[in-house]
Design a protein around this motif. Structure first.
Motif, PDB file in Angstrom:
ATOM      1  N   LEU A   1       0.856  -1.181   0.000  1.00 17.87           N
ATOM      2  CA  LEU A   1       0.000   0.000   0.000  1.00 17.87           C
ATOM      3  C   LEU A   1       0.898   1.239   0.000  1.00 17.87           C
ATOM      4  O   LEU A   1       2.059   1.168   0.421  1.00 17.87           O
ATOM      5  N   SER A   2       0.331   2.333  -0.463  1.00 22.45           N
ATOM      6  CA  SER A   2       1.127   3.553  -0.410  1.00 22.45           C
ATOM      7  C   SER A   2       1.189   4.008   1.047  1.00 22.45           C
ATOM      8  O   SER A   2       0.248   3.799   1.817  1.00 22.45           O
ATOM      9  N   PRO A   3       2.292   4.601   1.473  1.00 18.03           N
ATOM     10  CA  PRO A   3       2.460   4.983   2.875  1.00 18.03           C
ATOM     11  C   PRO A   3       1.421   6.035   3.252  1.00 18.03           C
ATOM     12  O   PRO A   3       0.917   6.742   2.395  1.00 18.03           O
ATOM     13  N   GLY A   4       1.097   6.095   4.504  1.00 14.77           N
ATOM     14  CA  GLY A   4       0.160   7.114   4.971  1.00 14.77           C
ATOM     15  C   GLY A   4      -0.961   6.506   5.777  1.00 14.77           C
ATOM     16  O   GLY A   4      -0.989   6.606   7.003  1.00 14.77           O
ATOM     17  N   ALA A   5      -1.837   5.760   5.075  1.00 15.88           N
ATOM     18  CA  ALA A   5      -3.070   5.311   5.715  1.00 15.88           C
ATOM     19  C   ALA A   5      -2.860   4.266   6.798  1.00 15.88           C
ATOM     20  O   ALA A   5      -3.577   4.256   7.804  1.00 15.88           O
ATOM     21  N   ILE A   6      -1.887   3.398   6.625  1.00 18.91           N
ATOM     22  CA  ILE A   6      -1.792   2.291   7.583  1.00 18.91           C
ATOM     23  C   ILE A   6      -0.532   2.349   8.422  1.00 18.91           C
ATOM     24  O   ILE A   6      -0.196   1.404   9.134  1.00 18.91           O
ATOM     25  N   ASP A   7       0.173   3.450   8.350  1.00 21.63           N
ATOM     26  CA  ASP A   7       1.443   3.531   9.069  1.00 21.63           C
ATOM     27  C   ASP A   7       1.283   3.300  10.569  1.00 21.63           C
ATOM     28  O   ASP A   7       2.192   2.830  11.237  1.00 21.63           O
ATOM     29  N   GLU A   8       0.099   3.631  11.062  1.00 24.73           N
ATOM     30  CA  GLU A   8      -0.078   3.545  12.506  1.00 24.73           C
ATOM     31  C   GLU A   8      -0.522   2.164  12.971  1.00 24.73           C
ATOM     32  O   GLU A   8      -0.564   1.900  14.163  1.00 24.73           O
ATOM     33  N   ALA A   9      -0.869   1.283  12.023  1.00 28.69           N
ATOM     34  CA  ALA A   9      -1.356  -0.048  12.404  1.00 28.69           C
ATOM     35  C   ALA A   9      -0.262  -0.825  13.128  1.00 28.69           C
ATOM     36  O   ALA A   9       0.920  -0.605  12.890  1.00 28.69           O
ATOM     37  N   PRO A  10      -0.664  -1.729  14.048  1.00 34.80           N
ATOM     38  CA  PRO A  10       0.345  -2.551  14.734  1.00 34.80           C
ATOM     39  C   PRO A  10       1.121  -3.378  13.710  1.00 34.80           C
ATOM     40  O   PRO A  10       0.519  -3.904  12.773  1.00 34.80           O
ATOM     41  N   LYS A  11       2.399  -3.461  13.885  1.00 34.22           N
ATOM     42  CA  LYS A  11       3.200  -4.157  12.882  1.00 34.22           C
ATOM     43  C   LYS A  11       4.474  -4.726  13.474  1.00 34.22           C
ATOM     44  O   LYS A  11       4.872  -4.382  14.596  1.00 34.22           O
ATOM     45  N   THR A  12       5.085  -5.598  12.739  1.00 36.82           N
ATOM     46  CA  THR A  12       6.446  -6.034  13.056  1.00 36.82           C
ATOM     47  C   THR A  12       7.291  -5.686  11.844  1.00 36.82           C
ATOM     48  O   THR A  12       6.765  -5.267  10.819  1.00 36.82           O
ATOM     49  N   PHE A  13       8.601  -5.885  11.979  1.00 34.54           N
ATOM     50  CA  PHE A  13       9.467  -5.530  10.853  1.00 34.54           C
ATOM     51  C   PHE A  13      10.292  -6.718  10.373  1.00 34.54           C
ATOM     52  O   PHE A  13      10.618  -7.634  11.134  1.00 34.54           O
ATOM     53  N   LEU A  14      10.587  -6.643   9.092  1.00 35.77           N
ATOM     54  CA  LEU A  14      11.497  -7.605   8.475  1.00 35.77           C
ATOM     55  C   LEU A  14      12.731  -6.830   8.031  1.00 35.77           C
ATOM     56  O   LEU A  14      12.643  -5.638   7.746  1.00 35.77           O
ATOM     57  N   ALA A  15      13.853  -7.509   7.955  1.00 36.47           N
ATOM     58  CA  ALA A  15      15.061  -6.860   7.451  1.00 36.47           C
ATOM     59  C   ALA A  15      16.021  -7.935   6.999  1.00 36.47           C
ATOM     60  O   ALA A  15      15.835  -9.114   7.321  1.00 36.47           O
ATOM     61  N   VAL A  16      17.013  -7.536   6.223  1.00 34.85           N
ATOM     62  CA  VAL A  16      18.026  -8.525   5.837  1.00 34.85           C
ATOM     63  C   VAL A  16      19.411  -7.980   6.114  1.00 34.85           C
ATOM     64  O   VAL A  16      19.645  -6.769   6.098  1.00 34.85           O
ATOM     65  N   LEU A  17      20.314  -8.911   6.365  1.00 33.35           N
ATOM     66  CA  LEU A  17      21.719  -8.575   6.494  1.00 33.35           C
ATOM     67  C   LEU A  17      22.356  -8.869   5.145  1.00 33.35           C
ATOM     68  O   LEU A  17      22.334 -10.007   4.691  1.00 33.35           O
ATOM     69  N   PRO A  18      22.900  -7.828   4.476  1.00 27.38           N
ATOM     70  CA  PRO A  18      23.417  -8.075   3.127  1.00 27.38           C
ATOM     71  C   PRO A  18      24.589  -9.039   3.127  1.00 27.38           C
ATOM     72  O   PRO A  18      25.227  -9.265   4.151  1.00 27.38           O
TER      73      PRO A  18
END
Ligand SMILES: Nc1ncnc2c1ncn2[C@@H]1O[C@H](COP(=O)(O)OP(=O)(O)OP(=O)(O)O)[C@@H](O)[C@H]1O
Ligand SMILES: [Mg+2]
Lengths: 218, 843
Positions: free
Chosen positions: B659-676
């Motif tokens: 989704l485009s940023p803005g509308a759901i930024d505040e929703a509860p979330k977790t994060f993913l990331a990678v180590l290059p």
């Protein structure tokens, strides 16, 4: 030209062994035309195949132009046959994928003759089939097929021509015409002819008739 | 009488023909039957074990904990039936073996008293207690973990109380991505593993005594109605085994198709052998006809003859397959990771035989039609007898059955018809190549002396020009065989390339990062000297409406389903993970529509949506559709702005829905990331530190994962390759029969060439030139088509990138051609060596 002595040949082993040739002696001079006759199963084709080196005898010697066929290797024999003998079969045996002209030029090409094609054309012409030279065997009639086979047998200019019932698969009239042609050509080229036939009239056209009975000549 | 004429007499007279036909048929159906049997064994085993796999009668599960009101409605429904229950939570977490300081991602199965209702957990020794954890045998093997060793799970340290040697709820060993640890549910809460948004599954298991299948279905519907969130699944035992069956099913489907090629090859051989047999029998048939047998009787006689051959072959095959299965049963079980029954179910074995029989009979139809069209009376007079011609449409019954059988075998209209079209493609291309070659050869060779390029080449070329569809048949069988081999080899090399670690692939994949941890994690990483990439939020949501229409839950237990149906119902029932992202990530490519940034947002309340292309297709979504998402109770409206392609094998965080940023930024979330990949050398140290400081964050070692994945693919590939080689062997046997037949048909030609002065060596040279050319051409065509299909599958289905493995194309093609040549030489050896005496005999 041909000298055969004490030639023996049998087929099979043990109980089912058939002694076909039981010591055949025969001498044929250059330019002779010989008719080989005898009952069916008497061994005519067998004798012919031995003389033409298509098969090996059990014992006895076959000398052709002073050379003993028995002492030749398979390879030498093949070359010797290609150079000295022509064969005409009852079933013609033309190569179905080659045209009439190619069938005739084949023996010359095998011998690395550089004028193979031109010579083959002359021969085709001589048997009266120049208008058919580009046709495949399946497009030829029986008589035409046998004429092509005849031209092929004579292509390499052999000194001996073997023919095993060459008119056996043709109707009477056609057979007669092809035989006329064969005798003409043999005479013209002074080729020795050994002809197996059941046809008494045809046999009479040869200079000599030999009869095979019970495994030997009478 | 007919029986006698067509069977006993025939068999005595043509033993070679019958043996060759039977052998060809046997090889052809052996592969299909063998695979069918194994896959039946597996699915029946799974069906039997369904309850043990699920461990209970009914499960209500979701990827989140049930909300209080959901829990209440569930309890109210269940209260009406006497039952027992327990809860199982499966989560992925990093676990450290304290003694050896090793760390890995583990599936933690949190269980309660009473688990499992069905099946069992076997301990190496001792009994289950609730003050520690239990290692699975796999993990204990990996770590050398012993009883008494300490393990850090989440924020706590537990000691290992025992080793679980057998867990009947585990479907296929070797197919799961992480080994298991068993932990009492009471301890999980302390370990701090159950953070909001953690990856895991929360299940409530029920055992309801004296309930019939019907009752359970009713109960299932009732619960589904009470808990309308599509993210909640209600599973009965038979559905639980479907997942495993699906994995294995896909594999056996592909193996069956590979075996089907073997069968097609053998049918090509049967067609050819029968054709040449019928031609040599035609004269006798004409005589039968003369003495009163009608053409129909003769055709029936031939069909009867084939039926009896088929029947005997099936009997022979069963007799062969049963002991073979018993011999390989234990290896097979350990390969699949599932204890298979020791004896074969004969009925299952014979189930597919009617289909195979029909295929066999229909391939003969063109020949039989030819027989019916033969003017039998006239043949006896003709100098050369010939079989009536067949027409192309005579093959249509065969092709119809082939198409339905491939769909049946692959359980998929798409794959089945793709397979069918590929076969037609090989067929068409082969015919075309042969025709073009003949035309070109005509131009090159005809009208020139026979020996311009050497006598042998001249003779060989004439054969190639004048042989008709016999040439096409041998060409076809070879081209089909090589297509298959090439397909497998090329696909394998494509996949292997995808699963090797290159510079672009990350070395670690981090997930379950809590929102409040993110700044600390980034700080820590910076101080550790590594730079995290692709930090992406993960938000759980659900598709609610499209253009105002409600997305409904598709009933899972509809009747017959193809694979496509299954995929669809699975994705529609699941809640989805989504993210917000302004642009495209490096592993994404815009396919349709426009970028978020390049389109103006006139309507402030509308969020832009970007969909993964295949996801959109499955869900039936198009550009411009208005979608309403339910993000944890909040409705968000979006409009589909673009479709994109995602390269999943890049292992960067990507989602079906952006989704485009803005509308759901505040929703509860977790994060993913990678180590290059650049920080590869720091991987282990970093991993250890993360586990120490952020115990709830999970890490996947991408390298290890790829090894695992490629080893699974490797197993599958080996299985398919095995079948491919079987097909190839069938191809060679057929080729042997074909060339044997062709050479003997040319027996007189060969003898004649010898009488005219050609040596055996020269004749062999001619055969090598002729067949060698044909094989190299067929192998090239086969390998090219195989590669094309592989590329198409690779790009279309697996989204792999274009490449060609020349080595795997040229080497097998050349070695195959050599194998074929040897076959030809062996088949023709006697014919060439014979003395030409036969020329003088009458036949
Ligand atoms: N390959 C073989 N194996 C066993 N016996 C054979 C073989 N070839 C020929 N014979 C037998 O040898 C005998 C002579 O055969 P051959 O073909 O020489 O006879 P023929 O005189 O040419 O007869 P026809 O006039 O019918 O052609 C026959 O009895 C035949 O059965
Ligand atoms: Mg004879």
């Amino acid at each position: 030209m041909i000298k055969i002595s004490h030639l023996k040949k049998s087929y099979g082993v043990g109980e089912s062994k058939v002694d076909v040739l039981k010591g055949v002696d025969l001498e044929i001079g250059a330019g002779e035309t010989v008719a080989l006759v005898g009952k069916s199963g008497s061994g005519k084709s067998t004798l012919l195949s031995l003389m033409a080196g298509l098969d090996r005898p059990d014992s006895g010697a076959i000398m052709i132009r002073g050379k003993n066929l028995n002492q030749m290797s398979e390879k030498e024999l093949t070359l010797f046959r290609a150079q000295n003998m022509g064969i005409v079969f009852q079933q013609f045996h033309l190569i179905s994928t080659l045209t009439a002209l190619e069938n005739v030029s084949l023996p010359l090409m095998i011998l690395h003759n550089t004028e193979a094609e031109q010579k083959a054309r002359e021969l085709i012409d001589e048997v009266g089939l120049s208008h058919r030279s580009g046709h495949l065997p399946s497009q030829l009639s029986g008589g035409e097929g046998q004429r092509v086979a005849l031209a092929r047998a004579l292509a390499s200019g052999p000194s001996i021509l073997f023919a095993d019932e060459p008119s056996g698969n043709l109707d009477e009239e056609t057979g007669e015409r092809v035989m006329d042609l064969m005798f003409d050509l043999v005479k013209k080229t002074k080729t020795t002819l050994i002809l197996v036939t059941h046809d008494k009239e045809l046999a009479k056209r040869c200079s000599r008739i030999v009869m095979l009975e019970h495994g030997s000549l009478v | 009488m007919i029986f006698n004429l067509f069977l006993i007499k025939e068999f005595k007279k043509y033993p070679f023909f019958f043996i060759l036909i039977s052998l060809t048929l046997l090889l052809g159906i052996f592969g299909i039957a063998g695979i069918g049997v194994v896959s039946e064994q597996v699915t029946s085993k799974l069906r039997q074990n369904a309850k043990e796999l699920l461990t209970s009668d009914l499960v209500v599960s979701a990827r989140r904990e049930l909300l209080a009101e959901e829990d209440l409605s569930l309890s109210q429904i269940m209260a009406r039936h006497p039952h027992r229950k327990y809860q199982v939570i499966d989560i992925y977490s990093m676990v450290k073996h304290v003694r050896t300081d090793q760390i890995r991602l583990v599936e933690i199965r949190c269980i309660e008293e009473g688990f499992p209702f069905y099946g069992h957990l076997s301990l190496k020794s001792g009994i289950f207690k609730t003050n520690g954890l239990y290692l699975s045998q796999d993990l204990s093997d990996l770590w050398g973990g012993q009883v008494g060793d300490e393990f850090k799970v989440g924020e706590k340290i537990f000691s290992n109380l025992g080793i679980v040697t057998k867990d009947t709820s585990q479907g296929l060993r070797g197919f799961s991505l992480a080994p298991r640890i068993y932990l009492p549910l009471s301890l999980v809460k302390d370990a701090g593993l159950l953070k909001e948004g953690s990856t895991g599954s929360y299940a409530r298991h029920f055992r309801v005594p004296n309930f019939s299948q019907q009752d359970f279905l009713k109960l299932q519907q009732e619960i589904l109605k009470a808990l309308p969130d599509a993210a909640i699944r209600v599973t009965l035992p038979q559905e639980s085994s479907e997942q495993t069956a699906r994995v294995l099913g896909l594999l056996t489907d592909f193996m069956s198709l590979a075996a089907l090629i073997g069968l097609i090859l053998s049918l090509v051989g049967i067609f050819y052998l029968y054709q040449s047999h019928l031609i040599s029998r035609l004269k006798d048939f004409c005589l039968f006809h003369l003495y009163g047998l009608s053409k129909k009787d003769i055709v029936l006689g031939v069909i009867g003859q084939f039926s009896i051959i088929f029947f005997s072959v099936v009997v022979g095959m069963s007799l062969l397959l049963i002991p073979i299965y018993e011999m390989v049963q234990s290896q097979l079980s350990s390969l699949i990771g599932m204890e298979l029954a020791t004896t074969l179910n004969l009925f299952e074995l014979l189930k597919s035989m009617p289909f195979l029989y029909l295929l066999g009979v229909t391939i003969l139809i063109p020949l039989l039609m030819g027989l019916l069209r033969t003017p039998m009376g006239a043949q006896l007079k003709a100098a050369k007898i010939s079989l009536g011609t067949f027409r192309f449409y005579d093959f249509s019954p065969f092709f119809t059955i082939l198409l339905s059988y491939s769909v049946y075998l692959s359980h998929s209209f798409k794959i089945g018809s793709l397979f069918f079209v590929s076969i037609l493609l090989v067929l068409g291309v082969s015919t075309l190549v042969i025709k073009v070659t003949q035309i070109v050869f005509r131009k090159i060779f005809l009208r020139r002396p026979l020996n311009v390029y050497g006598l042998e080449i001249g003779l060989a070329s004439r054969h190639l020009i004048h042989s008709g569809h016999k040439l096409t048949l041998s060409f076809l069988s070879l081209a089909l065989g090589t297509t298959l081999i090439s397909l497998v080899l090329q696909l394998d090399s494509l996949i292997q390339k995808e699963f090797t670690l290159d510079e672009k692939k990350p070395s670690l994949f981090l997930f379950d990062i809590q929102e409040e941890q993110l700044p600390d994690l980034l700080d820590f990483s910076r101080s550790f000297g590594v730079r995290l990439e692709g930090v992406t939020p993960l938000i759980r949501g659900r598709l609610d409406r499209v253009n105002g229409m409600k997305f409904t839950r598709v009933p899972e237990n509809s009747t017959v389903r193809t694979r496509e149906d299954e995929v669809e119902s699975r994705t529609k029932n699941r809640g989805i993970n989504l993210t917000y992202r302004a642009g495209l990530s490096p592993s994404e490519k815009l396919l349709e529509g426009e970028d978020f940034s390049s389109s103006k947002n006139e309507n402030e309340s509308l969020t832009f949506v970007s969909l993964e292309e295949r996801f959109a297709k499955r869900m039936g979504l198009k550009l411009g559709d208005k979608i309403t998402f339910d993000i944890q109770g909040v409705e968000i409206e979006g409009i589909v702005k673009n479709l994109r392609e995602v390269k999943w094998t890049s292992f960067y965080p990507n989602f079906f829905v952006n989704l485009s940023p803005g509308a759901i930024d505040e929703a509860p979330k977790t994060f993913l990331a990678v180590l290059p990949k650049d920080f590869h050398h720091k991987k282990h140290a970093y991993q250890r530190e993360i586990v120490r400081r952020f115990p709830n964050v999970s890490l996947i070692d991408v390298e290890e994962l790829m090894l695992k994945l490629s080893s699974i693919f490797e197993k599958a590939r080996q299985a398919i390759e095995l079948i491919s080689w079987l097909s190839l062997i069938i191809g060679l046997v057929i080729l042997y029969g074909l060339s044997h037949d062709q050479v003997y048909r040319r027996y007189f030609d060969i003898a004649l060439l010898k009488s005219l002065g050609l040596t055996a060596g020269q004749i062999r040279k001619q055969l090598i030139v002729e067949f060698g050319f044909l094989f190299i051409l067929a192998a090239s065509v086969g390998f090219l088509i195989g590669w094309l299909i592989a590329i198409t599958i690779g790009i279309q289905i697996f989204k792999l990138s274009w490449s060609v493995d020349l080595y795997r194309m040229v080497v097998p093609a050349v070695s195959l051609s050599i194998m074929c040549l040897v076959t030809i030489l062996v088949a023709s050896w006697r014919a060439v060596a014979v003395r030409p005496r036969e020329l003088l005999s009458d036949s």
